[in-house]
Design an enzyme around this catalytic site. Structure first.
Site, PDB file in Angstrom:
ATOM      1  N   LYS A 205       0.822  -1.219   0.000  1.00  0.00           N
ATOM      2  CA  LYS A 205       0.000   0.000   0.000  1.00  0.00           C
ATOM      3  C   LYS A 205       0.853   1.265   0.000  1.00  0.00           C
ATOM      4  O   LYS A 205       0.666   2.164  -0.831  1.00  0.00           O
ATOM      5  CB  LYS A 205      -0.919  -0.028   1.227  1.00  0.00           C
ATOM      6  CG  LYS A 205      -1.705   1.217   1.449  1.00  0.00           C
ATOM      7  CD  LYS A 205      -2.774   1.431   0.393  1.00  0.00           C
ATOM      8  CE  LYS A 205      -3.278   2.843   0.447  1.00  0.00           C
ATOM      9  NZ  LYS A 205      -4.655   3.004   0.143  1.00  0.00           N
ATOM     10  N   CYS A 261      -4.559  11.221   1.384  1.00  0.00           N
ATOM     11  CA  CYS A 261      -3.737  10.001   1.271  1.00  0.00           C
ATOM     12  C   CYS A 261      -2.287  10.279   0.879  1.00  0.00           C
ATOM     13  O   CYS A 261      -1.370   9.984   1.649  1.00  0.00           O
ATOM     14  CB  CYS A 261      -4.374   9.048   0.265  1.00  0.00           C
ATOM     15  SG  CYS A 261      -6.042   8.580   0.743  1.00  0.00           S
ATOM     16  N   ARG A 328      -9.686  17.989   2.595  1.00  0.00           N
ATOM     17  CA  ARG A 328      -8.511  17.788   3.453  1.00  0.00           C
ATOM     18  C   ARG A 328      -7.227  17.843   2.620  1.00  0.00           C
ATOM     19  O   ARG A 328      -7.153  17.242   1.557  1.00  0.00           O
ATOM     20  CB  ARG A 328      -8.592  16.424   4.161  1.00  0.00           C
ATOM     21  CG  ARG A 328      -9.690  16.363   5.213  1.00  0.00           C
ATOM     22  CD  ARG A 328      -9.820  14.961   5.762  1.00  0.00           C
ATOM     23  NE  ARG A 328     -10.339  14.039   4.766  1.00  0.00           N
ATOM     24  CZ  ARG A 328     -10.426  12.720   4.948  1.00  0.00           C
ATOM     25  NH1 ARG A 328      -9.991  12.174   6.059  1.00  0.00           N
ATOM     26  NH2 ARG A 328     -10.929  11.948   4.003  1.00  0.00           N
TER      27      ARG A 328
HETATM   28  C1  UGA Z   1      -5.164   7.647  -3.763  1.00  0.00           C
HETATM   29  C2  UGA Z   1      -4.844   6.421  -4.606  1.00  0.00           C
HETATM   30  O1  UGA Z   1      -5.024   6.722  -5.999  1.00  0.00           O
HETATM   31  C3  UGA Z   1      -5.744   5.232  -4.223  1.00  0.00           C
HETATM   32  O2  UGA Z   1      -5.387   4.093  -4.958  1.00  0.00           O
HETATM   33  C4  UGA Z   1      -5.590   4.971  -2.718  1.00  0.00           C
HETATM   34  O3  UGA Z   1      -6.441   3.925  -2.296  1.00  0.00           O
HETATM   35  C5  UGA Z   1      -5.921   6.227  -1.946  1.00  0.00           C
HETATM   36  O4  UGA Z   1      -5.052   7.299  -2.374  1.00  0.00           O
HETATM   37  C6  UGA Z   1      -5.730   5.947  -0.484  1.00  0.00           C
HETATM   38  O5  UGA Z   1      -4.591   5.731  -0.061  1.00  0.00           O
HETATM   39  O6  UGA Z   1      -6.711   5.807   0.245  1.00  0.00           O
HETATM   40  P1  UGA Z   1      -7.072   9.541  -3.788  1.00  0.00           P
HETATM   41  O7  UGA Z   1      -6.236  10.247  -2.768  1.00  0.00           O
HETATM   42  O8  UGA Z   1      -8.527   9.379  -3.558  1.00  0.00           O
HETATM   43  O9  UGA Z   1      -6.494   8.059  -4.054  1.00  0.00           O
HETATM   44  O10 UGA Z   1      -6.949  10.359  -5.144  1.00  0.00           O
HETATM   45  P2  UGA Z   1      -6.102  10.268  -6.496  1.00  0.00           P
HETATM   46  O11 UGA Z   1      -7.051  10.161  -7.617  1.00  0.00           O
HETATM   47  O12 UGA Z   1      -5.037   9.267  -6.425  1.00  0.00           O
HETATM   48  O13 UGA Z   1      -5.456  11.734  -6.536  1.00  0.00           O
HETATM   49  C7  UGA Z   1      -4.529  12.156  -5.544  1.00  0.00           C
HETATM   50  C8  UGA Z   1      -3.977  13.513  -5.897  1.00  0.00           C
HETATM   51  O14 UGA Z   1      -3.122  13.438  -7.028  1.00  0.00           O
HETATM   52  C9  UGA Z   1      -5.030  14.560  -6.242  1.00  0.00           C
HETATM   53  O15 UGA Z   1      -4.694  15.774  -5.608  1.00  0.00           O
HETATM   54  C10 UGA Z   1      -4.930  14.693  -7.738  1.00  0.00           C
HETATM   55  O16 UGA Z   1      -5.308  15.974  -8.198  1.00  0.00           O
HETATM   56  C11 UGA Z   1      -3.457  14.442  -7.972  1.00  0.00           C
HETATM   57  N1  UGA Z   1      -3.129  13.950  -9.330  1.00  0.00           N
HETATM   58  C12 UGA Z   1      -3.563  12.731  -9.734  1.00  0.00           C
HETATM   59  C13 UGA Z   1      -2.349  14.719 -10.163  1.00  0.00           C
HETATM   60  O17 UGA Z   1      -1.923  15.849  -9.819  1.00  0.00           O
HETATM   61  N2  UGA Z   1      -2.037  14.236 -11.407  1.00  0.00           N
HETATM   62  C14 UGA Z   1      -2.453  13.020 -11.840  1.00  0.00           C
HETATM   63  O18 UGA Z   1      -2.108  12.639 -12.989  1.00  0.00           O
HETATM   64  C15 UGA Z   1      -3.236  12.251 -10.984  1.00  0.00           C
END
Ligand code: UGA
Length: 433
Positions: A205, A261, A328
């Site tokens: 994880k 996360c 958050r």
């Molecule tokens: C993330 C992981 O993707 C999940 O697999 C995991 O289960 C989760 O954390 C967790 O640990 O509980 P999440 O935080 O919901 O999920 O959101 P993401 O879609 O991963 O995005 C995280 C951040 O990265 C956001 O701020 C998003 O804007 C940014 N991001 C994402 C980018 O700046 N560029 C990208 O190409 C993708």
């Protein structure tokens, strides 16, 4: 299967609803009586597409219920999931006190001769399973149980489809008896199952989230080179992403990652590696690049607007990403506060995140309004901080008519630069000419 889930937050509630949806009997437990009352009254405390429907359907069918009693949950289930928060401490390490408390509480209600599988679903440092086992054993010598690690990979905003159709299910245990029950739980899900030992499952994880954050920081570092050289980061991302070994996902440059996360998990993984005596210094660079991304964006704003003080600036987006009301550790929130600390006059809007931003007073010096168009009224610049679809589909002509000066800083590369410029906007984005 009869399942209980201790902790009805994001992971606990969505997992519980999805387990019920595939036919298991689920008891969601939480020590927050207010939350339990709300859930029992049919109200969902978080915004997550599709969640309300499956909760309502499964409560009606009798497969899903809510309680504040751990004893009720543990007595009436073969498998007990732990899905409580594991918040960060000031030094980046993980506060495991909720996990420890739940382990003691489970120990206090385990009955001799009634075998239970205790499954950790919260994101925890490697070796936590060993500690949970020791703790339960210390407080209950007679208990018959196994501890399993089963990390959750759902993303907010698409948690339901992520849970129903996961890329993989990771089950960490050395016990065949526990494994047989875990297989029964996951049989209805059509996904590959990876069986490991407990420590490896826990590490997967943190290693997965850190790798995804690394990918984001990688493309963000490339975006800085694009800006310095006149190249286009979207084209570069497409070019590298077409290599199947790399893939295009998580190569969207922007203001950097946020949320509850990634920032926490990367800091935790650094702390864990330090503690184990094998410092993961690469991840420190990932953090540095992430912070630099927002600084560079602000610098660009200052270069164009010269002085930020008293400038009327509209910000679209407060939530940390689209399709969630979660604010958050949102980069949008940090950016709004950066702007107001420089005395800019900020008016912001978010389709779902406004309420929580107000509840926790996250942007104390900015005004939150009810629509994207209201936010841009009289504005000297518009900042796009979260890539909600609503913003991509908006009528730019109308936006321009309402603004004082047609200037856009697109922190998520949401708009088509040509379309924005055709409408007469001066348009800046991240890593694109
Ligand atoms: C993330 C992981 O993707 C999940 O697999 C995991 O289960 C989760 O954390 C967790 O640990 O509980 P999440 O935080 O919901 O999920 O959101 P993401 O879609 O991963 O995005 C995280 C951040 O990265 C956001 O701020 C998003 O804007 C940014 N991001 C994402 C980018 O700046 N560029 C990208 O190409 C993708």
């Amino acid at each position: 299967m009869d399942i209980s889930i201790i902790g009805s937050g994001y992971v606990g509630l969505v997992s519980g609803a999805c387990f019920a949806e595939v036919g298991h009997n689920v008891i969601c437990v939480d020590n927050d009586q207010r939350k339990i009352d709300m859930l029992q009254a049919g109200k969902i405390p978080i915004y997550e597409p599709g969640l309300e429907e499956i909760v309502t359907r499964n409560v009606a069918s009798g497969r899903l219920r809510f309680t504040s009693s751990i004893e009720d949950g543990v007595d009436n289930s073969q498998v007990v999931f732990i899905a409580v928060p594991t918040p960060p401490q000031p030094d980046g390490s993980v506060d495991l006190s909720f996990i420890e408390r739940v382990a003691r509480e489970i120990a206090s209600v385990l009955k001799p001769g009634a075998y239970r599988v205790v499954v950790d679903k919260s994101t925890v440092p490697v070796k936590t399973g060993e500690k949970v086992t020791e703790t339960i054993r210390r407080y209950n010598k007679e208990a018959d149980f196994d501890v399993v690690s089963n990390p959750e990979f759902l993303r907010e905003g698409c948690a339901v489809p992520d849970l129903m159709n996961p890329d993989r299910i990771v089950i960490g245990t050395n016990s065949d008896r526990a494994m047989a029950l875990m297989h029964k739980i996951y049989d209805p899900f059509n996904a590959p199952v990876l069986v490991t030992d407990v420590n490896s499952a826990e590490l997967i994880k943190h290693a997965a989230n850190s790798f995804l954050a690394l990918k984001i920081s990688y493309i963000n570092a490339v975006s800085a080179i694009c800006e310095a050289s006149g190249a286009d980061v979207e084209k570069v991302a497409s070019g590298i992403g077409m290599d199947k070994r790399i893939g295009r996902n998580f190569l969207n440059a922007g203001l950097g990652y946020g949320g509850s996360c990634f920032p926490k998990d990367i800091a935790a993984f650094i702390a864990i590696s330090d503690e184990l005596g094998v410092p993961f210094t690469l991840l420190k660079e990932v953090q540095r690049i992430n912070a630099a991304q927002r600084d560079r964006f602000l610098k660009k704003m200052r270069e164009t607007l010269w002085v930020l003080r008293d400038k009327k600036i509209a910000v679209w987006g407060i939530s940390f990403k689209p399709d969630t009301d979660d604010v958050r550790s949102s980069v949008a929130v940090d950016l709004i506060n950066d702007l107001t600390s420089e005395k800019a006059v900020v008016t912001c809007y978010d389709p779902k995140g406004a309420e929580k931003a107000k509840e926790f007073n996250l942007v104390p010096n900015a005004k939150i309004v009810d629509s994207a168009l209201e936010a841009v009224e009289g504005a000297e610049a518009l900042v796009i901080a979260t890539e909600w679809k609503e913003f991509a589909n908006i009528d730019l002509k109308e936006v321009k008519a309402r603004m004082h000066t047609p200037l856009i800083f697109d922190g998520r590369n949401l708009l088509d630069p040509d379309a924005a410029r055709k409408q007469g906007f001066v348009y800046h984005s991240v890593g694109r000419p």
